[in-house]
Design a protein around this motif. Structure first.
Motif, short mmCIF file in Angstrom:
data_model
loop_
_atom_site.label_atom_id
_atom_site.label_comp_id
_atom_site.label_asym_id
_atom_site.label_seq_id
_atom_site.Cartn_x
_atom_site.Cartn_y
_atom_site.Cartn_z
N VAL A 102 0.86 -1.17 0.00
CA VAL A 102 0.00 0.00 0.00
C VAL A 102 0.90 1.23 0.00
N MET A 103 0.42 2.29 -0.62
CA MET A 103 1.14 3.56 -0.60
C MET A 103 0.51 4.42 0.48
N VAL A 104 1.31 4.77 1.48
CA VAL A 104 0.82 5.50 2.65
C VAL A 104 1.29 6.94 2.58
N THR A 105 0.33 7.86 2.67
CA THR A 105 0.65 9.28 2.76
C THR A 105 0.58 9.69 4.21
N ASP A 106 1.61 10.39 4.66
CA ASP A 106 1.65 10.89 6.03
C ASP A 106 2.46 12.18 6.04
N ASP A 107 2.35 12.92 7.12
CA ASP A 107 3.15 14.12 7.32
C ASP A 107 4.00 13.87 8.54
N LEU A 108 5.29 13.72 8.33
CA LEU A 108 6.22 13.42 9.42
C LEU A 108 6.84 14.68 10.00
N GLY A 109 6.32 15.84 9.58
CA GLY A 109 6.81 17.10 10.12
C GLY A 109 7.35 18.06 9.08
N LEU A 110 7.59 17.56 7.88
CA LEU A 110 8.13 18.40 6.80
C LEU A 110 7.21 18.42 5.59
N GLY A 111 5.95 18.12 5.81
CA GLY A 111 4.98 18.07 4.72
C GLY A 111 4.64 16.63 4.38
N LYS A 112 3.63 16.47 3.57
CA LYS A 112 3.16 15.13 3.20
C LYS A 112 4.19 14.42 2.33
N ILE A 113 4.36 13.13 2.65
CA ILE A 113 5.19 12.25 1.83
C ILE A 113 4.44 10.95 1.61
N GLU A 114 4.81 10.23 0.57
CA GLU A 114 4.20 8.94 0.28
C GLU A 114 5.26 7.86 0.42
N MET A 115 4.90 6.79 1.11
CA MET A 115 5.83 5.70 1.39
C MET A 115 5.17 4.37 1.10
N ALA A 116 5.94 3.41 0.64
CA ALA A 116 5.44 2.07 0.41
C ALA A 116 5.51 1.28 1.71
N TYR A 117 4.39 0.69 2.08
CA TYR A 117 4.27 -0.18 3.24
C TYR A 117 3.65 -1.48 2.75
N THR A 118 3.64 -2.48 3.61
CA THR A 118 2.69 -3.57 3.44
C THR A 118 1.48 -3.20 4.30
N LEU A 119 0.35 -3.79 4.00
CA LEU A 119 -0.83 -3.56 4.83
C LEU A 119 -0.54 -4.03 6.25
N ALA A 120 0.23 -5.10 6.38
CA ALA A 120 0.62 -5.60 7.70
C ALA A 120 1.38 -4.53 8.48
N ALA A 121 2.30 -3.84 7.82
CA ALA A 121 3.08 -2.81 8.49
C ALA A 121 2.18 -1.65 8.93
N ALA A 122 1.24 -1.26 8.10
CA ALA A 122 0.32 -0.18 8.46
C ALA A 122 -0.53 -0.58 9.67
N LEU A 123 -1.05 -1.80 9.67
CA LEU A 123 -1.87 -2.26 10.80
C LEU A 123 -1.02 -2.43 12.06
N SER A 124 0.20 -2.88 11.90
CA SER A 124 1.11 -3.01 13.04
C SER A 124 1.40 -1.63 13.63
N GLN A 125 1.63 -0.65 12.77
CA GLN A 125 1.86 0.72 13.24
C GLN A 125 0.63 1.24 13.98
N ALA A 126 -0.55 0.97 13.46
CA ALA A 126 -1.78 1.42 14.11
C ALA A 126 -1.94 0.76 15.48
N ASN A 127 -1.58 -0.50 15.60
CA ASN A 127 -1.68 -1.20 16.87
C ASN A 127 -0.72 -0.59 17.90
N SER A 128 0.52 -0.37 17.50
CA SER A 128 1.50 0.25 18.41
C SER A 128 1.07 1.67 18.77
N HIS A 129 0.55 2.38 17.79
CA HIS A 129 0.07 3.74 17.99
C HIS A 129 -1.06 3.76 19.02
#
Length: 167
Positions: A102-129
């Motif tokens: 999946v292509m994930v758009t986020d703003d890490l503090g310097l504006g929006k960027i797009e990064m390649a994740y797996t859906l597993a990584a996105a869900l894992s990040q959401a769980n830790s978050h």
């Protein structure tokens, strides 16, 4: 059901527990320093994060900056529970391939960027978050003199049990 989805559902059960044990006044209380945020604002934020993931488009794009930010959820346990149940049902009802890119758009503090994740990584990040925000909620609960009967609330699963018991 995939282990990542199962873990997510287990984590989100803690939100159900909170919502069934608080009043609307406790949920929306912003009196605890230093940030004066409410338990409800953290719950809404957690659910918005999952909502962004679950709203991935047909091109497998997720925009973590496109949160709904429905502030009514922050002030009403019933509305928050309804939002939570929508997230839970969507996680349960869909057969996810967590290895999808999946292509994930986020703003890490310097504006929006797009990064390649797996859906597993996105869900894992959401769980830790979510667990991170549970720790903040635990701090707020303490400031409001509200105790939960959940000794590992707000602790990462990798935290040694001895450390949890000493706190």
């Amino acid at each position: 059901m995939n282990i990542i989805i199962q873990s997510t559902l287990k984590t989100l059960q803690k939100t159900q527990y909170i919502l069934t044990n608080l009043s609307n006044e406790q949920l929306s209380n912003t009196s605890v320093s230093p940030y004066y945020s409410s338990i409800g604002s953290h719950i809404r934020h957690i659910l918005d994060f999952y909502g962004c993931i679950l709203n991935k488009d047909l091109k497998n794009r997720i925009d973590l900056t496109a949160r709904s930010r429905n502030t009514a959820v922050e002030n009403c346990c019933n509305l928050a529970a309804e939002y939570l149940n929508i997230i839970i049902e969507r996680l349960k009802d869909t057969n996810y391939n967590v290895d999808d890119i999946v292509m994930v758009t986020d703003d890490l503090g310097l504006g929006k960027i797009e990064m390649a994740y797996t859906l597993a990584a996105a869900l894992s990040q959401a769980n830790s978050h979510a667990i991170h925000h549970y720790a903040i909620i635990s701090y707020i609960l303490n400031g409001l003199n509200i105790s939960l009967e959940d000794s590992d609330f707000g602790y990462n699963p990798t935290t040694p049990k001895k450390a949890i018991q000493n706190n």
